[in-house]
Motif scaffolding. Structure first.
Motif, PDB file in Angstrom:
ATOM      1  N   LEU A 138      41.610  30.879  45.547  1.00 27.97           N
ATOM      2  CA  LEU A 138      41.556  32.276  45.993  1.00 27.97           C
ATOM      3  C   LEU A 138      40.782  32.390  47.302  1.00 27.97           C
ATOM      4  N   ILE A 139      39.622  31.737  47.338  1.00 32.65           N
ATOM      5  CA  ILE A 139      38.786  31.862  48.545  1.00 32.65           C
ATOM      6  C   ILE A 139      39.509  31.259  49.758  1.00 32.65           C
ATOM      7  N   GLU A 140      40.206  30.151  49.547  1.00 31.10           N
ATOM      8  CA  GLU A 140      40.815  29.467  50.691  1.00 31.10           C
ATOM      9  C   GLU A 140      42.202  29.993  51.049  1.00 31.10           C
ATOM     10  N   LYS A 141      42.970  30.448  50.062  1.00 34.24           N
ATOM     11  CA  LYS A 141      44.389  30.705  50.358  1.00 34.24           C
ATOM     12  C   LYS A 141      44.909  32.118  50.087  1.00 34.24           C
ATOM     13  N   ALA A 142      44.205  32.900  49.270  1.00 40.15           N
ATOM     14  CA  ALA A 142      44.793  34.197  48.898  1.00 40.15           C
ATOM     15  C   ALA A 142      44.760  35.167  50.080  1.00 40.15           C
ATOM     16  N   PRO A 143      45.843  35.921  50.308  1.00 39.77           N
ATOM     17  CA  PRO A 143      45.851  36.918  51.394  1.00 39.77           C
ATOM     18  C   PRO A 143      44.763  37.979  51.172  1.00 39.77           C
ATOM     19  N   ALA A 144      44.530  38.322  49.911  1.00 42.01           N
ATOM     20  CA  ALA A 144      43.445  39.248  49.537  1.00 42.01           C
ATOM     21  C   ALA A 144      43.095  38.950  48.085  1.00 42.01           C
ATOM     22  N   TYR A 145      41.819  39.120  47.752  1.00 42.04           N
ATOM     23  CA  TYR A 145      41.411  38.789  46.386  1.00 42.04           C
ATOM     24  C   TYR A 145      40.106  39.482  46.042  1.00 42.04           C
ATOM     25  N   GLU A 146      39.812  39.481  44.743  1.00 40.87           N
ATOM     26  CA  GLU A 146      38.487  39.900  44.281  1.00 40.87           C
ATOM     27  C   GLU A 146      38.180  39.106  43.012  1.00 40.87           C
ATOM     28  N   PHE A 147      36.910  38.860  42.785  1.00 40.36           N
ATOM     29  CA  PHE A 147      36.465  38.314  41.511  1.00 40.36           C
ATOM     30  C   PHE A 147      35.803  39.456  40.754  1.00 40.36           C
ATOM     31  N   ARG A 148      35.888  39.413  39.442  1.00 45.32           N
ATOM     32  CA  ARG A 148      35.273  40.509  38.686  1.00 45.32           C
ATOM     33  C   ARG A 148      34.769  39.990  37.338  1.00 45.32           C
ATOM     34  N   THR A 149      33.704  40.619  36.885  1.00 44.17           N
ATOM     35  CA  THR A 149      33.110  40.226  35.608  1.00 44.17           C
ATOM     36  C   THR A 149      32.838  41.468  34.771  1.00 44.17           C
ATOM     37  N   THR A 150      33.287  41.436  33.536  1.00 47.72           N
ATOM     38  CA  THR A 150      32.866  42.469  32.593  1.00 47.72           C
ATOM     39  C   THR A 150      31.477  42.062  32.115  1.00 47.72           C
ATOM     40  N   CYS A 151      30.492  42.892  32.445  1.00 52.27           N
ATOM     41  CA  CYS A 151      29.105  42.497  32.199  1.00 52.27           C
ATOM     42  C   CYS A 151      28.667  42.921  30.796  1.00 52.27           C
ATOM     43  N   SER A 152      28.479  41.946  29.947  1.00 51.69           N
ATOM     44  CA  SER A 152      27.948  42.214  28.617  1.00 51.69           C
ATOM     45  C   SER A 152      27.237  40.959  28.139  1.00 51.69           C
TER      46      SER A 152
ATOM     47  N   LEU B 145      31.405  44.163  39.520  1.00 51.83           N
ATOM     48  CA  LEU B 145      30.666  44.098  38.246  1.00 51.83           C
ATOM     49  C   LEU B 145      31.142  45.269  37.389  1.00 51.83           C
ATOM     50  N   GLN B 146      31.875  44.974  36.340  1.00 54.82           N
ATOM     51  CA  GLN B 146      32.397  46.040  35.481  1.00 54.82           C
ATOM     52  C   GLN B 146      31.444  46.278  34.326  1.00 54.82           C
ATOM     53  N   LYS B 147      31.031  47.546  34.183  1.00 55.18           N
ATOM     54  CA  LYS B 147      30.169  47.864  33.051  1.00 55.18           C
ATOM     55  C   LYS B 147      31.021  47.857  31.777  1.00 55.18           C
TER      56      LYS B 147
ATOM     57  N   ASP C 268      22.717  51.322  33.379  1.00 54.46           N
ATOM     58  CA  ASP C 268      23.068  51.401  34.812  1.00 54.46           C
ATOM     59  C   ASP C 268      22.045  50.651  35.648  1.00 54.46           C
ATOM     60  N   LYS C 269      20.759  50.834  35.311  1.00 57.22           N
ATOM     61  CA  LYS C 269      19.695  50.166  36.074  1.00 57.22           C
ATOM     62  C   LYS C 269      19.864  48.641  35.997  1.00 57.22           C
ATOM     63  N   GLN C 270      20.157  48.163  34.812  1.00 56.69           N
ATOM     64  CA  GLN C 270      20.331  46.699  34.651  1.00 56.69           C
ATOM     65  C   GLN C 270      21.561  46.199  35.412  1.00 56.69           C
ATOM     66  N   MET C 271      22.606  47.040  35.460  1.00 59.21           N
ATOM     67  CA  MET C 271      23.805  46.651  36.222  1.00 59.21           C
ATOM     68  C   MET C 271      23.450  46.478  37.702  1.00 59.21           C
ATOM     69  N   PHE C 272      22.627  47.389  38.219  1.00 57.07           N
ATOM     70  CA  PHE C 272      22.268  47.280  39.644  1.00 57.07           C
ATOM     71  C   PHE C 272      21.314  46.110  39.895  1.00 57.07           C
ATOM     72  N   GLU C 273      20.545  45.742  38.883  1.00 57.46           N
ATOM     73  CA  GLU C 273      19.717  44.520  39.021  1.00 57.46           C
ATOM     74  C   GLU C 273      20.612  43.287  39.107  1.00 57.46           C
ATOM     75  N   LEU C 274      21.681  43.283  38.328  1.00 60.38           N
ATOM     76  CA  LEU C 274      22.649  42.170  38.400  1.00 60.38           C
ATOM     77  C   LEU C 274      23.337  42.152  39.763  1.00 60.38           C
ATOM     78  N   LYS C 275      23.651  43.346  40.255  1.00 58.87           N
ATOM     79  CA  LYS C 275      24.281  43.445  41.589  1.00 58.87           C
ATOM     80  C   LYS C 275      23.372  42.857  42.666  1.00 58.87           C
TER      81      LYS C 275
END
Ligand code: SF4
Length: 234
Positions: free
Chosen positions: A152-166, A190-192, A214-221
């Motif tokens: 993805l980092i090297e070849k994708a025209p556009a991409y995103e990584f995402r994590t459901t945070c739990s 970062l998906q809550k 929410d506060k913990q999510m922003f700490e992860l961010k």
């Protein structure tokens, strides 16, 4: 294609693109927070009908000029043996294609990228590599996750990584490990994890300990921001 669901319109699933969404049937993961449990079971075990691919192409033919893209999500779309052909047909009709994947089939992702059959890829990063065994339903080589990230980092025209945070899949230390895995990535979401869902494992929703404030999510961010170009909490 084994298609378990179809949404005719979406303004939020494909950045900058009015799209329909195709949900493929079957997944090789068993994330307890999965909010599409009906799509996780294999096509052979699904009760009820699957969507007819022909009807989806008829719909796409009629919506030319109105719709701009097709999101292929799941379940895990790369488990479908005819995914490449499906994307090829969609591209031939002039639509943009977004793929959502858990990254377990880098060979399929590479084929799609090499043949310019996908415009945007969104890949889930479930946890640190060492912890992937908690979310998979069968043994697989975790190097495949690393390969998909590199692709993805090297070849994708556009991409995103995402994590459901739990918890226990994410904590501050694991977020650093994820940062190392995707270092230099242009976008990370970062998906809550929501409790207002139907989950694959209903027991998972019962424990307060599994959820971040929410506060913990922003700490992860703040942690992941040391590794990626941009990140968003959703
Ligand atoms: S959340 Fe996990 S179990 Fe559900 S479709 Fe995605 S990868 Fe499969």
């Amino acid at each position: 294609m084994h298609i378990g669901g179809f949404q005719k319109n979406s303004l939020i699933d494909f950045p900058g693109t009015i799209a329909c969404v195709v949900f493929t049937q079957g997944c090789n993961f068993i994330c307890p927070y999965c909010h599409n449990p009906d799509l996780v079971v294999s096509p052979s075990k699904k009760t009820g009908d699957l969507y007819d691919e022909k009807e989806i192409f008829q719909f796409l033919e009629k919506r030319k000029g109105f719709l701009e893209g097709v999101v292929i999500t799941g379940g895990e779309p790369t488990l479908q043996t005819d995914l490449t052909l499906f994307c090829e047909k969609i591209k031939q009709m002039g639509y943009r294609v977004k793929l959502d994947s858990n990254g377990t089939r880098p060979e399929t992702v590479a084929k799609l990228l090499n043949n310019q059959l996908v415009d945007f890829i969104s890949m889930d990063i479930k946890t640190s590599i060492e912890n992937y065994n908690f979310v998979i339903s069968r043994k697989f080589d975790t190097d495949k996750i690393v390969k998909s990230i590199q692709l993805l980092i090297e070849k994708a025209p556009a991409y995103e990584f995402r994590t459901t945070c739990s918890r226990p899949f994410v904590n501050q230390e694991i977020m650093r490990d994820i940062g190392e895995m995707i270092k230099g990535a242009s976008k990370y979401i970062l998906q809550k994890c929501s409790r207002k869902i139907v989950a694959l494992d209903p027991e998972f929703l019962k424990s307060d300990d599994n959820f971040f404030s929410d506060k913990q999510m922003f700490e992860l961010k703040n942690i992941i921001d040391e590794y990626v170009v941009s990140s968003v909490v959703r």
